[in-house]
Design a protein around this motif. Structure first.
Motif, PDB file in Angstrom:
ATOM      1  N   HIS A 165       0.816  -1.215   0.000  1.00  0.00           N
ATOM      2  CA  HIS A 165       0.000   0.000   0.000  1.00  0.00           C
ATOM      3  C   HIS A 165       0.848   1.263   0.000  1.00  0.00           C
ATOM      4  CE1 HIS A 165      -4.265  -1.428   1.379  1.00  0.00           C
ATOM      5  NE2 HIS A 165      -3.832  -2.043   0.299  1.00  0.00           N
ATOM      6  N   ALA A 166       2.049   1.173   0.516  1.00  0.00           N
ATOM      7  CA  ALA A 166       2.904   2.364   0.576  1.00  0.00           C
ATOM      8  C   ALA A 166       3.187   2.888  -0.822  1.00  0.00           C
ATOM      9  CB  ALA A 166       4.209   2.042   1.296  1.00  0.00           C
ATOM     10  N   ALA A 167       3.359   1.988  -1.784  1.00  0.00           N
ATOM     11  CA  ALA A 167       3.609   2.415  -3.156  1.00  0.00           C
ATOM     12  C   ALA A 167       2.406   3.157  -3.714  1.00  0.00           C
ATOM     13  CB  ALA A 167       3.938   1.203  -4.030  1.00  0.00           C
ATOM     14  N   GLY A 168       1.197   2.648  -3.457  1.00  0.00           N
ATOM     15  CA  GLY A 168      -0.001   3.333  -3.912  1.00  0.00           C
ATOM     16  C   GLY A 168      -0.181   4.681  -3.244  1.00  0.00           C
ATOM     17  N   ASP A 169       0.126   4.755  -1.970  1.00  0.00           N
ATOM     18  CA  ASP A 169       0.015   6.019  -1.241  1.00  0.00           C
ATOM     19  C   ASP A 169       0.955   7.066  -1.837  1.00  0.00           C
ATOM     20  OD1 ASP A 169      -1.216   7.414   1.023  1.00  0.00           O
ATOM     21  OD2 ASP A 169       0.825   7.481   1.828  1.00  0.00           O
ATOM     22  N   ASP A 170       2.159   6.643  -2.200  1.00  0.00           N
ATOM     23  CA  ASP A 170       3.129   7.556  -2.801  1.00  0.00           C
ATOM     24  C   ASP A 170       2.636   8.056  -4.162  1.00  0.00           C
ATOM     25  OD1 ASP A 170       5.855   8.782  -3.085  1.00  0.00           O
ATOM     26  OD2 ASP A 170       5.941   7.369  -4.756  1.00  0.00           O
ATOM     27  N   LEU A 252       2.158  -7.090  -9.771  1.00  0.00           N
ATOM     28  CA  LEU A 252       1.606  -5.863  -9.213  1.00  0.00           C
ATOM     29  C   LEU A 252       0.169  -6.012  -8.715  1.00  0.00           C
ATOM     30  CD1 LEU A 252       2.938  -3.205 -11.754  1.00  0.00           C
ATOM     31  CD2 LEU A 252       3.872  -3.830  -9.537  1.00  0.00           C
ATOM     32  N   PHE A 253      -0.654  -6.789  -9.403  1.00  0.00           N
ATOM     33  CA  PHE A 253      -2.057  -6.877  -9.018  1.00  0.00           C
ATOM     34  C   PHE A 253      -2.206  -7.624  -7.698  1.00  0.00           C
ATOM     35  CE2 PHE A 253      -3.383  -6.779 -13.773  1.00  0.00           C
ATOM     36  CZ  PHE A 253      -3.047  -5.434 -13.819  1.00  0.00           C
ATOM     37  N   ASP A 254      -3.220  -7.227  -6.933  1.00  0.00           N
ATOM     38  CA  ASP A 254      -3.406  -7.783  -5.596  1.00  0.00           C
ATOM     39  C   ASP A 254      -4.687  -8.608  -5.548  1.00  0.00           C
ATOM     40  OD1 ASP A 254      -3.561  -8.381  -2.955  1.00  0.00           O
ATOM     41  OD2 ASP A 254      -3.585  -6.315  -2.228  1.00  0.00           O
ATOM     42  N   PRO A 255      -4.597  -9.953  -5.465  1.00  0.00           N
ATOM     43  CA  PRO A 255      -5.806 -10.786  -5.426  1.00  0.00           C
ATOM     44  C   PRO A 255      -6.593 -10.653  -4.128  1.00  0.00           C
ATOM     45  CG  PRO A 255      -3.855 -12.141  -5.131  1.00  0.00           C
ATOM     46  CD  PRO A 255      -3.368 -10.765  -5.474  1.00  0.00           C
ATOM     47  N   THR A 256      -6.032  -9.977  -3.118  1.00  0.00           N
ATOM     48  CA  THR A 256      -6.762  -9.788  -1.855  1.00  0.00           C
ATOM     49  C   THR A 256      -7.572  -8.485  -1.848  1.00  0.00           C
ATOM     50  OG1 THR A 256      -4.987  -8.580  -0.702  1.00  0.00           O
ATOM     51  CG2 THR A 256      -4.871 -10.998  -0.689  1.00  0.00           C
ATOM     52  N   LEU A 257      -7.579  -7.760  -2.948  1.00  0.00           N
ATOM     53  CA  LEU A 257      -8.277  -6.477  -3.021  1.00  0.00           C
ATOM     54  C   LEU A 257      -9.734  -6.623  -2.595  1.00  0.00           C
ATOM     55  CD1 LEU A 257      -7.935  -3.486  -4.064  1.00  0.00           C
ATOM     56  CD2 LEU A 257      -8.881  -4.311  -6.230  1.00  0.00           C
ATOM     57  N   ASN A 258     -10.207  -5.732  -1.677  1.00  0.00           N
ATOM     58  CA  ASN A 258     -11.573  -5.801  -1.190  1.00  0.00           C
ATOM     59  C   ASN A 258     -12.069  -4.403  -0.825  1.00  0.00           C
ATOM     60  OD1 ASN A 258     -10.683  -5.241   1.549  1.00  0.00           O
ATOM     61  ND2 ASN A 258      -9.996  -7.379   1.643  1.00  0.00           N
ATOM     62  N   PHE A 259     -13.253  -4.345  -0.224  1.00  0.00           N
ATOM     63  CA  PHE A 259     -13.846  -3.043   0.086  1.00  0.00           C
ATOM     64  C   PHE A 259     -13.046  -2.263   1.120  1.00  0.00           C
ATOM     65  CE2 PHE A 259     -17.526  -4.814  -2.079  1.00  0.00           C
ATOM     66  CZ  PHE A 259     -18.002  -3.697  -2.762  1.00  0.00           C
ATOM     67  N   ASP A 260     -12.281  -2.945   1.943  1.00  0.00           N
ATOM     68  CA  ASP A 260     -11.408  -2.223   2.876  1.00  0.00           C
ATOM     69  C   ASP A 260     -10.370  -1.395   2.112  1.00  0.00           C
ATOM     70  OD1 ASP A 260     -12.746  -3.259   5.049  1.00  0.00           O
ATOM     71  OD2 ASP A 260     -11.337  -4.923   5.336  1.00  0.00           O
ATOM     72  N   ASP A 261      -9.879  -1.957   1.004  1.00  0.00           N
ATOM     73  CA  ASP A 261      -8.919  -1.213   0.184  1.00  0.00           C
ATOM     74  C   ASP A 261      -9.588   0.001  -0.461  1.00  0.00           C
ATOM     75  OD1 ASP A 261      -6.507  -3.018   0.320  1.00  0.00           O
ATOM     76  OD2 ASP A 261      -7.970  -4.421  -0.471  1.00  0.00           O
ATOM     77  N   ASP A 263     -12.047   1.657   0.837  1.00  0.00           N
ATOM     78  CA  ASP A 263     -12.188   2.648   1.913  1.00  0.00           C
ATOM     79  C   ASP A 263     -10.862   3.359   2.173  1.00  0.00           C
ATOM     80  OD1 ASP A 263     -14.852   1.986   2.238  1.00  0.00           O
ATOM     81  OD2 ASP A 263     -14.443   0.525   3.818  1.00  0.00           O
ATOM     82  N   TRP A 264      -9.768   2.610   2.106  1.00  0.00           N
ATOM     83  CA  TRP A 264      -8.453   3.218   2.314  1.00  0.00           C
ATOM     84  C   TRP A 264      -8.151   4.248   1.228  1.00  0.00           C
ATOM     85  CZ3 TRP A 264      -4.271   2.042  -1.131  1.00  0.00           C
ATOM     86  CH2 TRP A 264      -3.079   2.741  -0.830  1.00  0.00           C
ATOM     87  N   VAL A 265      -8.430   3.895  -0.019  1.00  0.00           N
ATOM     88  CA  VAL A 265      -8.186   4.835  -1.122  1.00  0.00           C
ATOM     89  C   VAL A 265      -9.061   6.073  -0.959  1.00  0.00           C
ATOM     90  CG1 VAL A 265      -8.440   5.165  -3.614  1.00  0.00           C
ATOM     91  CG2 VAL A 265      -7.394   3.075  -2.745  1.00  0.00           C
ATOM     92  N   LYS A 289     -21.841   3.560  -2.247  1.00  0.00           N
ATOM     93  CA  LYS A 289     -22.008   3.653  -0.797  1.00  0.00           C
ATOM     94  C   LYS A 289     -20.668   3.846  -0.091  1.00  0.00           C
ATOM     95  CE  LYS A 289     -26.262   0.920  -0.343  1.00  0.00           C
ATOM     96  NZ  LYS A 289     -26.851  -0.342   0.187  1.00  0.00           N
ATOM     97  N   HIS A 290     -19.604   3.350  -0.705  1.00  0.00           N
ATOM     98  CA  HIS A 290     -18.268   3.489  -0.124  1.00  0.00           C
ATOM     99  C   HIS A 290     -17.553   4.743  -0.602  1.00  0.00           C
ATOM    100  CE1 HIS A 290     -17.550  -0.400   2.056  1.00  0.00           C
ATOM    101  NE2 HIS A 290     -18.650  -0.711   1.391  1.00  0.00           N
TER     102      HIS A 290
END
Length: 403
Positions: A165-170, A252-261, A263-265, A289-290
């Motif tokens: 996530h740090a890479a995406g945040d940057d 690069l792709f994340d198979p664990t991607l979910n609604f928490d991600d 919300d983080w974005v 809704k998110h």
């Protein structure tokens, strides 16, 4: 007996009107392109097979892409007459800002592989045309360089959420600081699709000079010269990668991607948020809704799941579920101004085009992208006039029905 005579010089002058001679080969080439299909043919002639197929191809049997195109071809227009259409306004508001045309340039990966002018050229055309431009995480020009190339363009950034996530945040911070006002989060890529043309071509980033590509390059010397004499291919998101496109995407792709991600974005990004890759109406409702400001109905240009839903056919159910709480956009299969008019008539708030401008880029660099815009604008205006419609907001579902 037919009476004959010699033609008068003035009569010959009216008939003998040769076209202006264009000395510039790019301008001469593009002048022969009157449709996006024409640009595609030029692109195919000027680009090595692996690079062209990366743009032109889709996943597995390519049914998702074929179905999307077939859906637009099945549209039946229903014109009104006697409406007075001498002046046509193609502008719309997209997320609160005016766009001179109801479409934006979609994010596309590895754009400088198609033509060395790359993302910067596309962004400059977007600036001149008054439409938004989307830079991909997998773009081959940095966020900052795109911002410098088109300082007055409306710029969006497309994000893949990585395992890190740090890479995406940057990336989000860099994009916001560079003046990108909208983030487009792509959610249909837990893994890379099986893009069989790329597999068979052995496409790597950067392209490898194998015997096969060497022989192909012999028929496309300008492409190779431009690739080798300009800056090496780099990415908006990482500095270097050795391997095939499929290996890079799965890294690069994340198979664990979910609604928490999601919300983080949403919490990390201060601007407008678009969720790209919606393929059912319930998901559209949930991402709104998110916190999504717009949803993009997309099957990734047919490049992920084959036999995925067709965006144009999915549009009505998504509109019902979203119920005006967010904008609803559409992509995949758009190859004409008539396609854009059809999508807008059926309720889309905007369209995104990808392959269409990449064909132009391959055919003639920045001027080829401009030719794409000119073609689509001309086709849109003509279609609206023939429908008896003066502005986009006057289009209705009754103007364009699916047969």
């Amino acid at each position: 007996m037919t009476k004959r005579r010699l033609p008068r010089p003035a009569e010959l002058k009216q008939i003998l009107r040769p076209k202006p001679i264009l000395l510039n080969p790019t301008e001469r080439r593009l002048a022969s392109a009157h449709t996006i299909s024409d640009l595609r043919m030029l692109a195919r002639m000027r680009t090595p097979r692996a690079a062209f197929d990366y743009t032109d191809g889709a996943a597995e049997l390519e049914d998702s892409l074929l179905r999307a195109r077939r859906a637009f071809r099945s549209i039946e227009f229903h014109p009104n007459v006697l409406r007075g259409v001498s002046d046509v306004d193609t502008s719309v508001e997209i997320l609160g800002k005016r766009s001179e045309l109801p479409f934006a340039f979609a994010p596309t990966g590895f754009t400088r592989m198609m033509n060395h002018e790359g993302e910067s050229a596309v962004a400059r055309v977007a600036q001149k045309a008054g439409i938004p431009y989307s830079l991909s995480t997998m773009g081959t020009t940095s966020i900052e360089d795109v911002a410098k190339a088109a300082p007055d363009a409306r710029k969006w950034f497309q994000l893949y959420v990585w395992r890190d996530h740090a890479a995406g945040d940057d990336l989000m911070k860099r994009a916001w600081e560079a003046g990108f006002d909208t983030l487009m989060l792509t959610v249909d890529t837990p893994v890379g699709g099986a893009r069989m043309r790329d597999v068979r071509n052995g496409l790597t980033i950067p392209p490898a000079l194998t015997m096969k590509t060497f022989l192909d390059g012999a028929t496309h010397p300008a492409w190779w010269i431009n690739l080798l004499t300009t800056e090496p291919l780099t990415f908006a998101s990482l500095s270097h990668f050795d391997g095939t496109v499929a290996e890079l995407l799965n890294k690069l792709f994340d198979p664990t991607l979910n609604f928490d991600d999601l919300d983080w974005v949403r919490s990390a990004w201060p601007g407008k948020l678009v969720v790209k890759g919606i393929q059912n109406a319930d998901d559209a409702r949930d991402v709104v809704k998110h916190g999504a400001d717009a949803v993009l109905i997309s099957n990734h240009g047919g490049r992920q799941l084959d036999r995925a839903p067709t965006p144009l056919e999915l549009l009505p159910s998504v509109l019902d579920q979203v119920n005006g709480e967010a904008e609803v956009w559409l992509d995949t299969g758009i190859l004409s101004g008539g396609d854009i008019v059809a999508a807008m008539a059926r309720g889309a708030d905007a369209c995104l085009i990808g392959r269409a401008f990449l064909y132009g880029l391959m055919a003639g660099g920045e001027r080829g992208v401009q030719r794409t815009v000119d073609i689509l604008r001309t086709e849109m205006v003509r279609t609206m006039q023939l429908l008896g419609v003066r502005k986009i907001s006057d289009l209705r579902p009754s103007h364009a029905t699916l047969r």
